[in-house]
Design a protein around this motif. Structure first.
Motif, PDB file in Angstrom:
ATOM      1  N   ALA A 173       0.801  -1.310  -0.097  1.00 10.15           N
ATOM      2  CA  ALA A 173      -0.053  -0.035  -0.007  1.00 10.15           C
ATOM      3  C   ALA A 173       0.957   1.175   0.028  1.00 10.15           C
ATOM      4  CB  ALA A 173      -1.097  -0.103   1.263  1.00 10.15           C
ATOM      5  N   GLN A 174       1.808   1.350   0.605  1.00 11.03           N
ATOM      6  CA  GLN A 174       2.844   2.294   0.859  1.00 11.03           C
ATOM      7  C   GLN A 174       3.593   2.486  -0.463  1.00 11.03           C
ATOM      8  OE1 GLN A 174       5.245   1.017   4.120  1.00 11.03           O
ATOM      9  NE2 GLN A 174       4.202   2.085   5.751  1.00 11.03           N
ATOM     10  N   LYS A 175       3.997   1.554  -1.286  1.00 11.68           N
ATOM     11  CA  LYS A 175       4.538   1.552  -2.501  1.00 11.68           C
ATOM     12  C   LYS A 175       3.610   2.128  -3.606  1.00 11.68           C
ATOM     13  CE  LYS A 175       7.047  -2.190  -3.925  1.00 11.68           C
ATOM     14  NZ  LYS A 175       8.150  -1.976  -4.548  1.00 11.68           N
ATOM     15  N   ILE A 176       2.489   1.833  -3.573  1.00 10.30           N
ATOM     16  CA  ILE A 176       1.344   2.340  -4.499  1.00 10.30           C
ATOM     17  C   ILE A 176       1.286   3.492  -4.221  1.00 10.30           C
ATOM     18  CG2 ILE A 176      -1.203   2.054  -5.235  1.00 10.30           C
ATOM     19  CD1 ILE A 176      -0.948  -0.901  -4.759  1.00 10.30           C
ATOM     20  N   SER A 177       0.773   4.065  -3.080  1.00 11.54           N
ATOM     21  CA  SER A 177       0.790   5.453  -2.745  1.00 11.54           C
ATOM     22  C   SER A 177       1.923   6.321  -3.101  1.00 11.54           C
ATOM     23  CB  SER A 177       0.474   5.623  -1.222  1.00 11.54           C
ATOM     24  OG  SER A 177       0.307   7.164  -0.933  1.00 11.54           O
ATOM     25  N   GLN A 178       3.289   5.743  -3.096  1.00 11.42           N
ATOM     26  CA  GLN A 178       4.359   6.569  -3.423  1.00 11.42           C
ATOM     27  C   GLN A 178       4.452   6.880  -4.892  1.00 11.42           C
ATOM     28  OE1 GLN A 178       7.409   4.292  -1.740  1.00 11.42           O
ATOM     29  NE2 GLN A 178       6.943   4.781   0.599  1.00 11.42           N
ATOM     30  N   ARG A 179       3.853   5.778  -5.477  1.00 16.68           N
ATOM     31  CA  ARG A 179       3.927   5.919  -6.932  1.00 16.68           C
ATOM     32  C   ARG A 179       2.813   6.416  -7.649  1.00 16.68           C
ATOM     33  NH1 ARG A 179       6.749   1.519  -9.516  1.00 16.68           N
ATOM     34  NH2 ARG A 179       6.191   2.494 -11.420  1.00 16.68           N
ATOM     35  N   LEU A 180       1.746   6.528  -7.049  1.00 15.66           N
ATOM     36  CA  LEU A 180       0.547   7.005  -7.570  1.00 15.66           C
ATOM     37  C   LEU A 180       0.040   8.421  -6.976  1.00 15.66           C
ATOM     38  CD1 LEU A 180      -1.970   3.945  -8.120  1.00 15.66           C
ATOM     39  CD2 LEU A 180      -0.044   4.908  -9.647  1.00 15.66           C
ATOM     40  N   ASP A 181       0.154   8.623  -5.746  1.00 17.71           N
ATOM     41  CA  ASP A 181      -0.272   9.942  -5.159  1.00 17.71           C
ATOM     42  C   ASP A 181       0.244  11.093  -5.793  1.00 17.71           C
ATOM     43  OD1 ASP A 181      -2.364  11.202  -3.374  1.00 17.71           O
ATOM     44  OD2 ASP A 181      -0.341  11.484  -2.190  1.00 17.71           O
ATOM     45  N   GLY A 182      -0.475  12.028  -6.368  1.00 24.00           N
ATOM     46  CA  GLY A 182       0.026  13.184  -6.884  1.00 24.00           C
ATOM     47  C   GLY A 182       0.464  13.177  -8.249  1.00 24.00           C
ATOM     48  N   VAL A 183       0.418  12.079  -8.886  1.00 27.25           N
ATOM     49  CA  VAL A 183       0.678  11.824 -10.227  1.00 27.25           C
ATOM     50  C   VAL A 183      -0.457  12.044 -11.257  1.00 27.25           C
ATOM     51  CG1 VAL A 183       2.037  10.164 -12.024  1.00 27.25           C
ATOM     52  CG2 VAL A 183       2.874  10.354  -9.596  1.00 27.25           C
ATOM     53  N   ALA A 184      -0.203  12.769 -12.288  1.00 35.24           N
ATOM     54  CA  ALA A 184      -1.221  12.968 -13.103  1.00 35.24           C
ATOM     55  C   ALA A 184      -2.831  13.155 -12.513  1.00 35.24           C
ATOM     56  CB  ALA A 184      -1.419  11.797 -13.983  1.00 35.24           C
ATOM     57  N   GLY A 185      -2.825  13.888 -11.305  1.00 31.21           N
ATOM     58  CA  GLY A 185      -3.767  14.116 -10.574  1.00 31.21           C
ATOM     59  C   GLY A 185      -4.480  13.188  -9.617  1.00 31.21           C
ATOM     60  N   ILE A 186      -3.867  12.049  -9.603  1.00 32.83           N
ATOM     61  CA  ILE A 186      -4.159  10.716  -8.862  1.00 32.83           C
ATOM     62  C   ILE A 186      -4.108  11.034  -7.425  1.00 32.83           C
ATOM     63  CG2 ILE A 186      -3.997   8.621  -8.292  1.00 32.83           C
ATOM     64  CD1 ILE A 186      -3.144   7.978 -11.259  1.00 32.83           C
ATOM     65  N   ILE A 187      -5.145  10.465  -6.558  1.00 32.43           N
ATOM     66  CA  ILE A 187      -4.935  10.769  -5.294  1.00 32.43           C
ATOM     67  C   ILE A 187      -5.016   9.238  -4.609  1.00 32.43           C
ATOM     68  CG2 ILE A 187      -6.205  11.613  -3.209  1.00 32.43           C
ATOM     69  CD1 ILE A 187      -7.515  13.853  -4.628  1.00 32.43           C
ATOM     70  N   SER A 188      -3.818   8.739  -3.906  1.00 31.96           N
ATOM     71  CA  SER A 188      -4.028   7.558  -3.395  1.00 31.96           C
ATOM     72  C   SER A 188      -3.350   7.494  -1.993  1.00 31.96           C
ATOM     73  CB  SER A 188      -3.446   6.461  -4.672  1.00 31.96           C
ATOM     74  OG  SER A 188      -3.382   5.077  -3.878  1.00 31.96           O
ATOM     75  N   LYS A 189      -4.016   7.308  -0.971  1.00 35.17           N
ATOM     76  CA  LYS A 189      -3.787   7.352   0.529  1.00 35.17           C
ATOM     77  C   LYS A 189      -3.289   5.896   0.896  1.00 35.17           C
ATOM     78  CE  LYS A 189      -3.338  11.875   0.093  1.00 35.17           C
ATOM     79  NZ  LYS A 189      -1.850  12.554  -0.074  1.00 35.17           N
ATOM     80  N   VAL A 190      -2.672   5.745   1.818  1.00 36.98           N
ATOM     81  CA  VAL A 190      -2.486   4.386   2.503  1.00 36.98           C
ATOM     82  C   VAL A 190      -3.557   4.022   3.298  1.00 36.98           C
ATOM     83  CG1 VAL A 190      -1.079   2.949   4.070  1.00 36.98           C
ATOM     84  CG2 VAL A 190      -0.007   4.265   2.511  1.00 36.98           C
ATOM     85  N   PRO A 191      -4.423   2.901   3.316  1.00 34.64           N
ATOM     86  CA  PRO A 191      -5.435   2.734   4.149  1.00 34.64           C
ATOM     87  C   PRO A 191      -5.086   2.497   5.422  1.00 34.64           C
ATOM     88  CG  PRO A 191      -5.006   0.763   2.846  1.00 34.64           C
ATOM     89  CD  PRO A 191      -4.075   2.080   2.340  1.00 34.64           C
ATOM     90  N   GLN A 192      -6.064   2.284   6.234  1.00 32.59           N
ATOM     91  CA  GLN A 192      -5.889   2.088   7.829  1.00 32.59           C
ATOM     92  C   GLN A 192      -5.819   0.507   7.932  1.00 32.59           C
ATOM     93  OE1 GLN A 192      -9.436   4.314   9.363  1.00 32.59           O
ATOM     94  NE2 GLN A 192      -7.957   4.181  11.104  1.00 32.59           N
ATOM     95  N   ALA A 193      -6.190  -0.439   6.996  1.00 37.27           N
ATOM     96  CA  ALA A 193      -6.432  -1.953   7.150  1.00 37.27           C
ATOM     97  C   ALA A 193      -6.615  -2.548   5.901  1.00 37.27           C
ATOM     98  CB  ALA A 193      -7.543  -2.093   8.311  1.00 37.27           C
ATOM     99  N   GLY A 194      -6.646  -4.015   5.702  1.00 38.29           N
ATOM    100  CA  GLY A 194      -7.464  -4.630   4.649  1.00 38.29           C
ATOM    101  C   GLY A 194      -6.555  -5.185   3.799  1.00 38.29           C
ATOM    102  N   MET A 195      -6.769  -5.350   2.785  1.00 37.97           N
ATOM    103  CA  MET A 195      -5.881  -5.901   1.590  1.00 37.97           C
ATOM    104  C   MET A 195      -6.252  -4.903   0.114  1.00 37.97           C
ATOM    105  SD  MET A 195      -8.030  -9.488   1.590  1.00 37.97           S
ATOM    106  CE  MET A 195      -6.253 -10.204   0.906  1.00 37.97           C
ATOM    107  N   PHE A 196      -6.652  -3.740   0.302  1.00 34.43           N
ATOM    108  CA  PHE A 196      -7.128  -2.965  -0.986  1.00 34.43           C
ATOM    109  C   PHE A 196      -6.527  -1.541  -0.565  1.00 34.43           C
ATOM    110  CE2 PHE A 196     -10.447  -6.230  -0.464  1.00 34.43           C
ATOM    111  CZ  PHE A 196     -10.362  -6.815  -1.576  1.00 34.43           C
ATOM    112  N   ILE A 197      -6.405  -0.793  -1.712  1.00 31.94           N
ATOM    113  CA  ILE A 197      -6.184   0.321  -1.649  1.00 31.94           C
ATOM    114  C   ILE A 197      -6.867   1.276  -2.718  1.00 31.94           C
ATOM    115  CG2 ILE A 197      -4.114   0.514  -3.056  1.00 31.94           C
ATOM    116  CD1 ILE A 197      -2.838   2.644  -1.497  1.00 31.94           C
ATOM    117  N   LEU A 198      -7.237   2.347  -2.449  1.00 33.46           N
ATOM    118  CA  LEU A 198      -8.202   3.197  -3.293  1.00 33.46           C
ATOM    119  C   LEU A 198      -7.162   4.088  -4.077  1.00 33.46           C
ATOM    120  CD1 LEU A 198     -11.341   3.800  -1.399  1.00 33.46           C
ATOM    121  CD2 LEU A 198     -11.034   2.081  -3.009  1.00 33.46           C
TER     122      LEU A 198
END
Length: 396
Positions: A301-326
């Motif tokens: 989740a941290q990897k995805i957030s680092q790669r996507l958040d803020g790129v081309a207008g995408i917002i992606s924050k690390v979730p609190q739990a589970g096996m998915f990220i938005l």
């Protein structure tokens, strides 16, 4: 013309229709395409060998006959011990019923609580099967908006706004799928107070209890003042990396399980004894599988957030739990459905569109964390490429 029961009409368009991208991805895979699947939430580690050994020994020992409608004594005892320790109250085997997984537990519990003319309240976003669980009863689903600015955690004030004289049940999910939100103790207490005020049942889906990265698990079942109206459902599918064994349960007031038992028996009449033995064994010790998954899911989740958040207008924050990220891709100008299908066809990356999980996730993607790190990297690269192309076209 032959006639069909109305339940078949109520459920039309649900089920597999929400998984169109996943189904298309599987078709492309069979046709020879190399598809990266981030669609379903299936543990990517094998079921622990010691659990399989217990099931194997039980089968070889003849534990392959019929069970009973409530559950095998050993697993009922294990669940009694688990929930007695967790709640600080005595939870007896008579408070418990065993089912083939959480989905079956939810379906039968809802059939025992609501019917045509009633309303069942859920959050929005919500897990994709909740619509079917509600509609099968004949009841109407009513949504409480789960607001991004509140971390997608249900707020008591929002819940109270949607309650009517027809409201019967609140279907609560914490930790939450698809958002990964974890309700705080205060939020659970405030939601519970609203349910007490309006005499609502609370059905608490707790399947991700052991997969929390940030925060502490809190259940309405653990609050004495809510015990008479709370039914908790869970399973070993996620917590012990054993989804295919289909072993779940509910914990509820004794009067409810007494009334539900004939309904369950008419449909199931028990779960497999050898799976019950494995479940009892698994519940008797800390889950190493859960600890392994928590670490890997958080890292991804941290990897995805680092790669996507803020790129081309995408917002992606690390979730609190589970096996998915938005991933919020509304800045691209596409819906989640359109982006997900284009991502599959152009980049060979399969993700779930947010629209599969309710109106409040329109323009989002849900990405599974249960894939290897190298595939996570490749998937993120594909998402960035598509989002960048769309951004360039908008600018042009």
């Amino acid at each position: 013309m032959m006639r069909f029961a109305s339940v078949t009409d109520r459920l039309a368009g649900l089920g597999s229709d929400k998984w169109a991208v996943h189904i298309r991805a599987r078709e492309m895979k069979r046709a020879g395409h190399d598809i990266i699947e981030l669609t379903i939430g299936e543990p990517d580690i094998p079921t622990p060998v010691d659990m399989i050994d217990v099931a194997d020994k039980a089968m070889r020992a003849g534990r392959t006959g019929y069970s009973n409608g409530r559950g095998e004594p050993a697993v009922l005892a294990a669940l009694s011990a688990k929930y007695t320790a967790r709640t600080g109250r005595q939870i007896d085997p008579e408070n418990i019923m065993c089912f083939p997984g959480t989905q079956t537990a939810l379906s039968l519990v809802m059939l025992g609580l609501a019917e045509e003319g009633d309303e069942i309240i859920t959050g929005d976003p919500l897990y994709a099967t909740y619509d079917g669980v509600v509609r099968a009863t004949g009841a109407t689903r009513v949504s409480v908006p789960l607001r991004p600015e509140k971390g997608f955690r249900m707020q008591a004030v929002d819940l109270e706004k949607v309650i009517t004289p027809k409201s019967r049940v609140l279907l609560l999910n914490t930790p939450h799928n698809p958002t990964g939100a974890v309700l705080s103790a205060q939020e659970v207490a405030e939601i519970g107070e609203v349910c007490r005020k309006h005499n609502l049942w609370i059905v608490s889906d707790e399947v991700y209890e052991l997969l929390i990265f940030d925060g502490k698990f809190t259940s309405p079942l653990d609050r004495a003042e809510l015990a008479e109206r709370t039914i908790a459902v869970a399973s070993i599918s996620k917590s012990h990396a054993a989804p295919g064994f289909r072993s779940g349960w509910c914990v509820a007031p004794k009067e409810f399980t007494r009334r539900l038992l004939p309904l369950s028996e008419s449909m199931l009449f028990g779960v497999q004894p050898f799976i019950a033995d494995m479940t009892a064994y698994a519940l008797g010790q800390p889950s190493e599988a859960a600890a392994t998954m928590r670490a890997s899911f958080l890292r991804r989740a941290q990897k995805i957030s680092q790669r996507l958040d803020g790129v081309a207008g995408i917002i992606s924050k690390v979730p609190q739990a589970g096996m998915f990220i938005l991933a919020d891709i509304r800045a691209t100008g596409l819906s989640g459905n359109d982006f997900a299908m284009r991502l599959l066809e152009e980049e060979f990356v399969a993700v779930m569109p947010g629209e599969s999980f309710g109106e409040n996730l329109s323009g989002y993607l849900r990405l599974s964390l249960s894939v290897a790190d190298d595939k996570i990297d490749a998937a993120c690269a594909g998402i960035v490429r598509l989002a960048s192309r769309l951004q360039q076209r908008k600018s042009a």
